[in-house]
Design a protein around this motif. Structure first.
Motif, short mmCIF file in Angstrom:
data_model
loop_
_atom_site.label_atom_id
_atom_site.label_comp_id
_atom_site.label_asym_id
_atom_site.label_seq_id
_atom_site.Cartn_x
_atom_site.Cartn_y
_atom_site.Cartn_z
N SER A 139 -47.04 -3.14 29.86
CA SER A 139 -46.31 -4.38 30.13
C SER A 139 -45.26 -4.59 29.06
O SER A 139 -45.43 -4.16 27.91
CB SER A 139 -47.28 -5.58 30.14
N ILE A 140 -44.19 -5.23 29.43
CA ILE A 140 -43.09 -5.48 28.50
C ILE A 140 -43.22 -6.89 27.98
O ILE A 140 -43.23 -7.86 28.75
CB ILE A 140 -41.73 -5.30 29.20
N SER A 141 -43.34 -7.01 26.67
CA SER A 141 -43.47 -8.33 26.06
C SER A 141 -42.13 -9.06 26.07
O SER A 141 -41.07 -8.45 26.29
CB SER A 141 -43.97 -8.19 24.62
N ARG A 142 -42.23 -10.34 25.82
CA ARG A 142 -40.99 -11.13 25.78
C ARG A 142 -40.08 -10.65 24.65
O ARG A 142 -38.86 -10.57 24.81
CB ARG A 142 -41.35 -12.59 25.58
N ALA A 143 -40.71 -10.30 23.51
CA ALA A 143 -39.91 -9.82 22.38
C ALA A 143 -39.20 -8.52 22.72
O ALA A 143 -38.03 -8.33 22.38
CB ALA A 143 -40.81 -9.62 21.16
N GLU A 144 -39.91 -7.61 23.42
CA GLU A 144 -39.29 -6.34 23.81
C GLU A 144 -38.16 -6.58 24.79
O GLU A 144 -37.10 -5.93 24.71
CB GLU A 144 -40.35 -5.44 24.44
N GLN A 145 -38.38 -7.51 25.73
CA GLN A 145 -37.34 -7.82 26.71
C GLN A 145 -36.10 -8.37 26.04
O GLN A 145 -34.97 -7.99 26.35
CB GLN A 145 -37.89 -8.83 27.73
N GLU A 146 -36.30 -9.27 25.07
CA GLU A 146 -35.15 -9.86 24.38
C GLU A 146 -34.45 -8.81 23.52
O GLU A 146 -33.23 -8.85 23.36
CB GLU A 146 -35.62 -11.03 23.52
N LYS A 147 -35.26 -7.89 22.96
CA LYS A 147 -34.64 -6.81 22.17
C LYS A 147 -33.73 -5.97 23.05
O LYS A 147 -32.62 -5.60 22.65
CB LYS A 147 -35.72 -5.94 21.55
N ARG A 148 -34.21 -5.67 24.27
CA ARG A 148 -33.39 -4.89 25.19
C ARG A 148 -32.12 -5.64 25.58
O ARG A 148 -31.04 -5.05 25.70
CB ARG A 148 -34.19 -4.54 26.45
N GLU A 149 -32.26 -6.96 25.78
CA GLU A 149 -31.08 -7.75 26.12
C GLU A 149 -30.07 -7.76 24.99
O GLU A 149 -28.86 -7.69 25.22
CB GLU A 149 -31.51 -9.19 26.46
N LEU A 150 -30.57 -7.84 23.75
CA LEU A 150 -29.66 -7.82 22.59
C LEU A 150 -28.96 -6.47 22.48
O LEU A 150 -27.77 -6.40 22.17
CB LEU A 150 -30.45 -8.12 21.31
#
Length: 218
Positions: A139-150
């Motif tokens: 699963s992709i954590s919120r932190a990982e998702q935001e890192k990808r967005e950045l």
């Protein structure tokens, strides 16, 4: 200390360290998990940058919302300053207050549970069950998702810079081409004095021809 962060710090891997600390407050808005590591890394040359004002800091806490938080994180990627990091720690206390409350309760519960569990004596023989072969989808954590967005935002910014530079170079080539065409036209076009001289010679030749013709007719 987190051994992964220490390894990045010892290797002077500034890019990875910045990514970790940009997401650190989302992972742990109390910053307890990263306080020691951040203080350890602050002395690494090149990690902290001189503060540049991008999104102006808001003093009105009622306006510390998700949009403002996202802007601060984007600015931290562009300008990793200690001043911005300290401001974000303050904003996290308000914007991520519910998460902070939950984390503190979980920590208190863990400490309480640990203190109530008596020490156990290990068994001499213990049957080891085979490891489960069930595959769990990551699963992709919120932190990982935001890192990808950045990272995606950073990629778009670099692409925009490349397009701007390409347009600037194309405009420079166009201007240089026009300058060469103008220079060539100037060199091949007779000047005003040359034109006047040519006309004067033509008039003189016609006058001489007229005199000769008059003499012949006489």
């Amino acid at each position: 200390m987190d051994i992964r962060i220490k390894n990045y710090a010892d290797a002077r891997d500034l890019k990875e360290l910045k990514y970790i600390f940009v997401d650190a407050l989302d992972v742990d808005p109390t910053f307890v998990r990263y306080e020691e590591e951040y203080n350890y890394c602050k002395s690494i040359p090149g990690l902290l940058e001189a503060h540049i004002e991008l999104t102006p800091f808001r003093q009105d806490k009622s306006r510390w919302d998700e949009a403002y938080w996202t802007s601060l994180k984007m600015d931290l990627v562009k300008n990793f300053s200690d001043c911005r990091m300290m401001h974000m720690k303050e904003v996290a206390q308000v914007f991520l207050a519910e998460k902070i409350t939950r984390i503190l309760k979980e920590r208190d519960a863990t400490i309480t549970t640990s203190s109530m569990i008596p020490p156990t004596t290990p068994k001499v023989e213990e049957k080891v069950e085979p490891a489960s072969t069930t595959i769990v989808a990551p699963s992709i954590s919120r932190a990982e998702q935001e890192k990808r967005e950045l990272e995606e935002a950073k990629r778009k910014l670099e692409e925009e810079n490349r397009r701007t530079e390409a347009a600037r170079q194309a405009e420079a080539r166009r201007i240089e081409q026009q300058r060469r065409i103008h220079q060539t036209a100037t060199q091949t076009t007779p000047t005003g004095d040359s034109s006047k001289k040519a006309i004067g010679i033509a008039v003189a030749v016609l006058a001489v021809a007229a005199v000769v013709l008059i003499l012949v007719l006489k």
